[in-house]
Structures are given as structure tokens and as C-alpha cells.
Design a protein around this motif. Structure first.
Motif, PDB file in Angstrom:
ATOM      1  N   THR A   1       0.666  -1.060   0.255  1.00 13.83           N
ATOM      2  CA  THR A   1       0.087   0.311  -0.026  1.00 13.83           C
ATOM      3  C   THR A   1       0.797   1.476   0.160  1.00 13.83           C
ATOM      4  N   PRO A   2       1.737   1.446   0.575  1.00 13.55           N
ATOM      5  CA  PRO A   2       2.756   2.892   0.549  1.00 13.55           C
ATOM      6  C   PRO A   2       3.349   3.062  -0.393  1.00 13.55           C
ATOM      7  N   MET A   3       3.863   1.413  -1.185  1.00 10.67           N
ATOM      8  CA  MET A   3       4.246   1.974  -2.950  1.00 10.67           C
ATOM      9  C   MET A   3       3.631   2.219  -3.552  1.00 10.67           C
ATOM     10  N   LEU A   4       1.834   1.902  -3.667  1.00 18.49           N
ATOM     11  CA  LEU A   4       0.521   1.894  -4.271  1.00 18.49           C
ATOM     12  C   LEU A   4       0.407   3.140  -4.665  1.00 18.49           C
ATOM     13  N   ASN A   5       0.206   4.001  -3.146  1.00 20.26           N
ATOM     14  CA  ASN A   5      -0.398   5.207  -2.814  1.00 20.26           C
ATOM     15  C   ASN A   5       0.023   6.519  -3.857  1.00 20.26           C
ATOM     16  N   PRO A   6       1.402   6.199  -3.856  1.00 14.58           N
ATOM     17  CA  PRO A   6       1.804   7.550  -4.580  1.00 14.58           C
ATOM     18  C   PRO A   6       0.998   6.999  -6.492  1.00 14.58           C
ATOM     19  N   PHE A   7       0.787   6.143  -6.906  1.00 12.02           N
ATOM     20  CA  PHE A   7       0.137   5.762  -8.436  1.00 12.02           C
ATOM     21  C   PHE A   7      -0.787   6.084  -8.409  1.00 12.02           C
ATOM     22  N   ILE A   8      -1.782   5.473  -6.814  1.00 12.36           N
ATOM     23  CA  ILE A   8      -3.020   5.784  -7.299  1.00 12.36           C
ATOM     24  C   ILE A   8      -3.853   7.335  -7.042  1.00 12.36           C
ATOM     25  N   TYR A   9      -2.739   8.645  -6.161  1.00 14.74           N
ATOM     26  CA  TYR A   9      -3.078   9.627  -6.341  1.00 14.74           C
ATOM     27  C   TYR A   9      -2.607  11.053  -7.618  1.00 14.74           C
ATOM     28  N   SER A  10      -1.765  10.492  -8.536  1.00 12.66           N
ATOM     29  CA  SER A  10      -1.161  10.428  -9.450  1.00 12.66           C
ATOM     30  C   SER A  10      -1.629  10.284 -10.513  1.00 12.66           C
ATOM     31  N   LEU A  11      -2.079   8.595 -10.655  1.00 20.00           N
ATOM     32  CA  LEU A  11      -2.902   8.722 -11.963  1.00 20.00           C
ATOM     33  C   LEU A  11      -4.418   8.729 -12.430  1.00 20.00           C
ATOM     34  N   ARG A  12      -4.632   9.199 -10.747  1.00 21.37           N
ATOM     35  CA  ARG A  12      -5.893   9.289 -11.106  1.00 21.37           C
ATOM     36  C   ARG A  12      -6.676  10.719 -10.682  1.00 21.37           C
ATOM     37  N   ASN A  13      -5.632  11.100 -10.442  1.00 22.34           N
ATOM     38  CA  ASN A  13      -5.457  13.094 -10.201  1.00 22.34           C
ATOM     39  C   ASN A  13      -5.102  14.165 -11.413  1.00 22.34           C
ATOM     40  N   LYS A  14      -5.642  14.642 -11.881  1.00 19.26           N
ATOM     41  CA  LYS A  14      -4.879  15.247 -12.830  1.00 19.26           C
ATOM     42  C   LYS A  14      -4.434  16.722 -12.242  1.00 19.26           C
ATOM     43  N   ASP A  15      -4.487  17.190 -11.227  1.00 17.39           N
ATOM     44  CA  ASP A  15      -3.673  18.274 -10.514  1.00 17.39           C
ATOM     45  C   ASP A  15      -2.685  17.480 -10.730  1.00 17.39           C
ATOM     46  N   MET A  16      -3.345  16.519  -9.137  1.00 13.24           N
ATOM     47  CA  MET A  16      -1.236  15.271  -8.567  1.00 13.24           C
ATOM     48  C   MET A  16      -0.754  15.233  -9.418  1.00 13.24           C
ATOM     49  N   LYS A  17      -1.218  15.025 -11.091  1.00 10.89           N
ATOM     50  CA  LYS A  17      -0.599  14.643 -12.321  1.00 10.89           C
ATOM     51  C   LYS A  17      -0.068  15.859 -13.381  1.00 10.89           C
ATOM     52  N   ARG A  18      -0.280  17.451 -13.259  1.00 11.99           N
ATOM     53  CA  ARG A  18      -0.244  18.395 -13.679  1.00 11.99           C
ATOM     54  C   ARG A  18       1.319  18.809 -12.671  1.00 11.99           C
ATOM     55  N   GLY A  19       0.797  18.905 -11.537  1.00 10.59           N
ATOM     56  CA  GLY A  19       2.331  19.069 -10.380  1.00 10.59           C
ATOM     57  C   GLY A  19       3.538  18.191 -10.644  1.00 10.59           C
ATOM     58  N   LEU A  20       3.187  16.990 -10.683  1.00 10.27           N
ATOM     59  CA  LEU A  20       4.433  15.728 -11.270  1.00 10.27           C
ATOM     60  C   LEU A  20       5.643  16.266 -12.162  1.00 10.27           C
ATOM     61  N   GLU A  21       4.115  15.935 -13.929  1.00 13.96           N
ATOM     62  CA  GLU A  21       4.912  16.727 -15.016  1.00 13.96           C
ATOM     63  C   GLU A  21       5.462  18.519 -14.437  1.00 13.96           C
ATOM     64  N   LYS A  22       5.412  18.882 -13.573  1.00 11.89           N
ATOM     65  CA  LYS A  22       6.129  20.418 -13.791  1.00 11.89           C
ATOM     66  C   LYS A  22       7.392  19.855 -12.866  1.00 11.89           C
ATOM     67  N   LEU A  23       7.560  18.894 -11.684  1.00  9.73           N
ATOM     68  CA  LEU A  23       8.056  19.100 -10.665  1.00  9.73           C
ATOM     69  C   LEU A  23       9.053  18.217 -11.438  1.00  9.73           C
ATOM     70  N   LEU A  24       9.073  16.700 -12.676  1.00 14.89           N
ATOM     71  CA  LEU A  24      10.089  15.979 -13.147  1.00 14.89           C
ATOM     72  C   LEU A  24      10.587  17.162 -14.286  1.00 14.89           C
ATOM     73  N   ASN A  25      10.146  18.065 -14.861  1.00 15.50           N
ATOM     74  CA  ASN A  25      10.795  19.098 -15.712  1.00 15.50           C
ATOM     75  C   ASN A  25      11.093  20.194 -15.743  1.00 15.50           C
ATOM     76  N   LYS A  26      11.356  19.849 -13.657  1.00 15.70           N
ATOM     77  CA  LYS A  26      12.244  20.574 -13.164  1.00 15.70           C
ATOM     78  C   LYS A  26      13.546  20.175 -13.018  1.00 15.70           C
ATOM     79  N   ILE A  27      12.856  18.763 -12.294  1.00 15.60           N
ATOM     80  CA  ILE A  27      14.120  18.339 -12.065  1.00 15.60           C
ATOM     81  C   ILE A  27      15.243  17.932 -13.948  1.00 15.60           C
ATOM     82  N   LYS A  28      14.489  17.897 -15.392  1.00 19.39           N
ATOM     83  CA  LYS A  28      15.225  17.004 -16.466  1.00 19.39           C
ATOM     84  C   LYS A  28      16.048  18.677 -16.593  1.00 19.39           C
TER      85      LYS A  28
END
Length: 320
Positions: free
Chosen positions: A281-308
Motif C-alpha cells: 500500500t505505501p508503494m501503490l499510494n503515489p501511483f493511485i493519487y497521481s494516475l487518478r488525479n489530474k492536478d497531482m499528475k500536472r504537479g508531478l509533470e511540472k516537478l519532473l520537467n524542473k528536475i530535467k
């Protein structure tokens, strides 16, 4: 093997998931990968929330705390589990066992209270949207968080203090992969009546209280959503709850299977079910919240772009 009394007891033996030598390295590799995914996934969730102004609201605040607690929760169990896989002497000291049990109970209960706080947040957002900002303010969020941490630690402290009063004079072999409450309690040769009474009263209340809070919140949410006239409005309301409901189902489904059973029936099936809420469950939580939440998905994409972009500032070294 392992005959001892309270004064002479210095360690327990953890049997782990399998006693077969050929299973140890594959299990080590599997759980190491799961642990690394858990760490990376939850750290990314925390960084994405704290770096995106659009995610600065109570729901994502509780999600970031949940991700941090999930990291701590799995870290209490998995590193020692990995050591056991590669060790010939699969032991854990008495003090280390009680310490592991304390933090396991504390972080596990904090997890459940945070899920309840998130359910309250969704209830206010859907059923009382015009007062959401005033109700779910900083003070309210801080109080909910403080209560979750304080009560969970007091519950854990009570259980460990009672456990420390027991005498262990039979086998010190724990039929589990960590120092869980029930398998250790079964090893005691002194009366466990007080422990069992406290577990069935205070312990049950500490588990059921957040679950009932979640249940009542979602019953009220369901009633409110059914009153929304448009189908699109209903879908939007349900979509904001789907990730949280999935996590709640995974967490409480496995917890109820393991703990709402007689102590004597603690078997291999319960051991496997325990993996679900302690490791998976601790491993799956980030996937559940990011894949099923548009705002969270955008936030992660924005973070990954910053890292790149940051990594791109370092030019690759060229051979002379």
C-alpha cells in the motif's frame, strides 16, 4: 531452540516469509525494488506538492504528510526484513523488537487517522463548499494532524508498556517477518489477559474511530452527490474521492482481515495479508493519487520537467 525467561531474554528469531534458503535472495531483490519504488514515489509526491502553488490546499497537505508517514512506516519494517533475508542468524534483539513494534503501531495508526482527516476534507469540500476555506483552515489542519500523531503515539506507548510487563519463557521464534503485536503476544508464558482486554477495547476503538469517521463522511458525501442534478457534476464529485477511496479500501481491507480474527488463528495467510498494508500500500499510494488525479499528475509533470531542466545545466563531459 530459544528457551529463555524475561531476565535472560536478549533476542527473538524472525522466521520471515520463507525458511527455504533458495528463496532468500529472490525475496531480497523483490522487496528491495519495492522499497526503492516506495521511497522514490512518495518523495516525488511530497516535492510535487510543496513546489506547486496550485497544490497548496488541505487535501494535498494531508497527502504530503501521508506520503512522509508511509516512508517511515515501511522503513520501520523493510530494511530489517532485507537484512534477515541475507542473514544466516535471523535474530532481532528484545529492545529492537519492542522499538520496531512501537513505531509500527504509531505510524500505522497515524496512517489511518490521516485517511480520516482526508475524508473529512472531502466531506467539507463537497457538502459545504462555500465554507470550505473557513472550515478547513490552517488551524483546523494543524489540530487534525496533531491529534493524529499524539493519539497514535499514546496508543503505541500503552501497548508497548503492557507488552514489556510480560514474561517470555517458551520459544522465542516469531512466525512473522517483523515484530507484529499478535505473534509476539503468542510467545508469552505469563497471563496476557490485560493485553487482550486493552487490545479489544482501546485498540479496537483506535482502529474503528477513524474508520467510522471515513464511513460517515462518505455516506454524507454520497447523499449530497446523489442530489446533484447533472451527471457531469456527479462524476466530478466522485472523481475527487476515487483515489482516496481506493487507498482506504486497500488499507482497511487487509487490516481487518489480519486483526479482526482470534489470536490463535494467526497463520501464513495473515502474514501474506500483512504485506499488503505494510509494504504494498505505501508503494501503490503515489501511483493511485497521481494516475487518478489530474492536478497531482500536472504537479508531478511540472516537478519532473524542473528536475530535467536542472540536470540539463550540467554539460556532459566530452573526451579530449
Amino acid at each position: 531452540m530459544g528457551m529463555s525467561n524475561l531476565t535472560g531474554l536478549s533476542e527473538f528469531i524472525l522466521l520471515g516469509l520463507s525458511s527455504r534458503p533458495e528463496d532468500q535472495k529472490p525475496l531480497f531483490a523483490l522487496f528491495l525494488i519495492i522499497y526503492l519504488i516506495t521511497l522514490v514515489g512518495n518523495v516525488l509526491i511530497i516535492l510535487a506538492i510543496h513546489s506547486d502553488p496550485r497544490l497548496q490546499n488541505p487535501m494535498y497537505f494531508f497527502l504530503s504528510v501521508l506520503s512522509f508517514v508511509d516512508i517511515c512506516y515501511t522503513t520501520v519494517i523493510v530494511p530489517k526484513m532485507l537484512v534477515i533475508f541475507l542473514s544466516e542468524k535471523k535474530t532481532i534483539s528484545y529492545a529492537e523488537c519492542l522499538t520496531q513494534m512501537y513505531f509500527f503501531l504509531a505510524f500505522g495508526n497515524t496512517d489511518s487517522y490521516l485517511l480520516a482527516a482526508m475524508a473529512i476534507d472531502r466531506y467539507v469540500a463537497i457538502c459545504n463548499p462555500f465554507h470550505y476555506v473557513t472550515v478547513m483552515n490552517r488551524r483546523c489542519c494543524a489540530l487534525l494532524l496533531a491529534f493524529s500523531i499524539t493519539f497514535s503515539n499514546l496508543h503505541s506507548l500503552l501497548q508497548i508498556l503492557l507488552m514489556n510487563q510480560l514474561t517470555f519463557c517458551a520459544s522465542n521464534v516469531i512466525h512473522h517477518f517483523f515484530c507484529d503485536f499478535s505473534p509476539v503476544l503468542k510467545l508469552s508464558c505469563s497471563s496476557t489477559f490485560v493485553n487482550e482486554v486493552v487490545t479489544m477495547t482501546e485498540g479496537l476503538a483506535s482502529v474503528m474511530a477513524p474508520f467510522l469517521c471515513i464511513l460517515i463522511s462518505y455516506l454524507k458525501i454520497l447523499i449530497s452527490v446523489l442530489m446533484i442534478p447533472s451527471a457531469a457534476g456527479k462524476r466530478k464529485a466522485f472523481s475527487t474521492c476515487s483515489s482516496h477511496l481506493t487507498v482506504v479500501t486497500l488499507f482497511y481491507g487487509s487490516v481487518s482481515y489480519v486483526y479482526f480474527r482470534p489470536l490463535s488463528s494467526y497463520t501464513v495467510q495473515e502474514r501474506i495479508a500483512t504485506i499488503n498494508y505494510t509494504v504494498l500500500t505505501p508503494m501503490l499510494n503515489p501511483f493511485i493519487y497521481s494516475l487518478r488525479n489530474k492536478d497531482m499528475k500536472r504537479g508531478l509533470e511540472k516537478l519532473l520537467n524542473k528536475i530535467k531542466s536542472y540536470m540539463g545545466r550540467f554539460p556532459s563531459t566530452k573526451a579530449n
